[in-house]
Design a protein around this motif. Structure first.
Motif, PDB file in Angstrom:
ATOM      1  N   LEU A 110       0.861  -1.177   0.000  1.00 49.03           N
ATOM      2  CA  LEU A 110       0.000   0.000   0.000  1.00 49.03           C
ATOM      3  C   LEU A 110       0.902   1.233   0.000  1.00 49.03           C
ATOM      4  O   LEU A 110       1.228   1.795   1.047  1.00 49.03           O
ATOM      5  N   LEU A 111       1.329   1.616  -1.188  1.00 53.96           N
ATOM      6  CA  LEU A 111       2.235   2.759  -1.313  1.00 53.96           C
ATOM      7  C   LEU A 111       1.611   4.013  -0.700  1.00 53.96           C
ATOM      8  O   LEU A 111       0.388   4.143  -0.674  1.00 53.96           O
ATOM      9  N   PRO A 112       2.472   4.887  -0.143  1.00 56.97           N
ATOM     10  CA  PRO A 112       3.936   4.916  -0.236  1.00 56.97           C
ATOM     11  C   PRO A 112       4.673   4.037   0.780  1.00 56.97           C
ATOM     12  O   PRO A 112       5.894   4.100   0.855  1.00 56.97           O
ATOM     13  N   ARG A 113       3.953   3.240   1.546  1.00 57.79           N
ATOM     14  CA  ARG A 113       4.628   2.330   2.473  1.00 57.79           C
ATOM     15  C   ARG A 113       5.203   1.149   1.696  1.00 57.79           C
ATOM     16  O   ARG A 113       4.539   0.547   0.863  1.00 57.79           O
ATOM     17  N   TRP A 114       6.458   0.853   1.980  1.00 60.45           N
ATOM     18  CA  TRP A 114       7.171  -0.304   1.440  1.00 60.45           C
ATOM     19  C   TRP A 114       7.409  -0.241  -0.072  1.00 60.45           C
ATOM     20  O   TRP A 114       6.990  -1.094  -0.824  1.00 60.45           O
ATOM     21  N   ARG A 115       8.076   0.832  -0.472  1.00 55.40           N
ATOM     22  CA  ARG A 115       8.682   0.817  -1.795  1.00 55.40           C
ATOM     23  C   ARG A 115       9.869  -0.145  -1.754  1.00 55.40           C
ATOM     24  O   ARG A 115      10.499  -0.318  -0.716  1.00 55.40           O
ATOM     25  N   GLY A 116      10.198  -0.754  -2.892  1.00 55.37           N
ATOM     26  CA  GLY A 116      11.409  -1.552  -2.938  1.00 55.37           C
ATOM     27  C   GLY A 116      11.194  -3.023  -3.160  1.00 55.37           C
ATOM     28  O   GLY A 116      10.117  -3.468  -3.574  1.00 55.37           O
ATOM     29  N   ALA A 117      12.237  -3.820  -2.842  1.00 56.12           N
ATOM     30  CA  ALA A 117      12.359  -5.193  -3.312  1.00 56.12           C
ATOM     31  C   ALA A 117      11.544  -6.215  -2.545  1.00 56.12           C
ATOM     32  O   ALA A 117      11.143  -7.232  -3.102  1.00 56.12           O
ATOM     33  N   ALA A 118      11.312  -6.004  -1.246  1.00 55.52           N
ATOM     34  CA  ALA A 118      10.684  -7.055  -0.423  1.00 55.52           C
ATOM     35  C   ALA A 118       9.518  -6.499   0.380  1.00 55.52           C
ATOM     36  O   ALA A 118       9.482  -6.614   1.611  1.00 55.52           O
ATOM     37  N   PRO A 119       8.518  -5.918  -0.285  1.00 57.59           N
ATOM     38  CA  PRO A 119       7.420  -5.283   0.464  1.00 57.59           C
ATOM     39  C   PRO A 119       6.560  -6.258   1.252  1.00 57.59           C
ATOM     40  O   PRO A 119       6.069  -5.910   2.329  1.00 57.59           O
ATOM     41  N   ILE A 120       6.362  -7.465   0.738  1.00 59.16           N
ATOM     42  CA  ILE A 120       5.519  -8.440   1.444  1.00 59.16           C
ATOM     43  C   ILE A 120       6.177  -8.851   2.753  1.00 59.16           C
ATOM     44  O   ILE A 120       5.562  -8.839   3.825  1.00 59.16           O
ATOM     45  N   GLN A 121       7.446  -9.218   2.673  1.00 66.67           N
ATOM     46  CA  GLN A 121       8.163  -9.684   3.856  1.00 66.67           C
ATOM     47  C   GLN A 121       8.333  -8.577   4.894  1.00 66.67           C
ATOM     48  O   GLN A 121       8.173  -8.811   6.100  1.00 66.67           O
TER      49      GLN A 121
END
Length: 306
Positions: A110-121
């Protein structure tokens, strides 16, 4: 609508399948080159390529898209839009400008939270109550484009990175089909830069469990690292893989000490205890704790390395 689809792993497969089922014309599929896999290290097609070939779609697998020569097939496709889902290659501005209506990305947070390679983890590790999918415009900055649509998925104590991956992959396909149907009227919303967090790539050195920690944190670590890199606990010099576990808050003991083996494997933490329900010894099979303990000499009072 004429679509270029860019994706590589299993996460992208439901989106390509949904676009095909919706009747869109997939004029080109971009996916990473075949990679060596398995014991024989034979070249293996990506999951996206496998699905594309089943439907007779044109597939393009460049090592890079930074040169005019590599970009030529993309330009020749004359697409209305490019859909990106975990493609894995950098898309230069020249490529982003080729589709008439731009490039859209399926991002598993749920952007802008967790941009990048491993958002699920990272969402599981942080104890987030929910995650989801964001359909966003692709820009050169990492996951920074304006947002078109979101879908929310709650995170439960039973969710692993794998279960959320599967749920979000399916949701991403549905949301993208909905987004394309509304593309002419939907209003893109810019991200609030003050709320940005980054999901760094997982490292294998994050796998060991620290029994001096909080049981809630360790339980999230186990679930976030299932199926990779899998949490580890050391017993008598062996690194055991811990596949599933739950926090038990109202228990105390010496960190790393086995408290009980009658209902899973209960191990004390500095705060609370961890009930391990799936475990795997080196060279062994992944087993339920009950089956594992039936063939083990492990007993209350034994200790994991802390």
């Amino acid at each position: 609508m004429k679509i270029i689809f860019a994706g590589t792993p299993e996460f992208a497969v439901p989106a390509l399948a949904a676009l095909i089922a919706a009747g869109h014309e997939i004029v080109l599929v971009l996916t990473q080159p075949d990679r060596p896999a398995g014991r024989g290290m034979k070249l293996k097609a990506s999951p996206v390529k496998a699905l594309a070939q089943q439907h007779g779609l044109a597939v393009y697998q460049p090592e890079t898209l930074k040169t005019p020569e590599s970009q030529a097939p993309v330009a020749a496709a004359e697409a209305d839009v490019m859909i990106v889902a975990a493609y894995g290659l950098i898309l230069p501005q020249a490529v982003l400008d080729m589709p008439r209506q731009g490039c859209l990305n399926i991002h598993a947070s749920l952007l802008p939270r967790w941009r990048g390679a491993a958002p699920i983890q990272r969402a599981i590790l942080a104890g987030d109550a929910e995650t989801g999918v964001t359909i966003m415009e692709v820009v050169l900055a990492l996951d920074a484009g304006a947002m078109l649509k979101k879908g929310v998925v709650p995170i439960t104590e039973h969710d692993t990175a794998q279960s959320l991956h599967d749920a979000l992959a399916d949701m991403g396909g549905r949301l993208m089909v909905e987004t394309l149907a509304e593309l002419d009227t939907i209003q893109a919303q810019p991200q609030d830069e003050a709320l940005v967090t980054y999901a760094e790539k997982l490292r294998k050195d994050e796998a060991p469990l620290d029994w001096h920690g909080n049981a809630d944190d360790l339980a999230r670590q186990v679930r976030a690292f299932n199926p990779f890199p899998v949490a580890q606990a050391t017993f008598q010099g062996e690194a055991w893989r811990i596949w599933m576990a739950y926090a038990v808050p109202d228990v105390s003991g010496t960190p790393g000490k086995v408290l009980d083996t009658s209902n899973g494997l209960l191990v004390a933490c500095a705060k609370g205890a961890l009930r391990i329900t799936e475990v795997q010894k080196p060279g062994g099979k992944r087993l339920s704790a009950r089956d594992f303990l039936a063939g083990s000499q492990l007993k209350p009072g034994d200790r994991f390395a802390a």
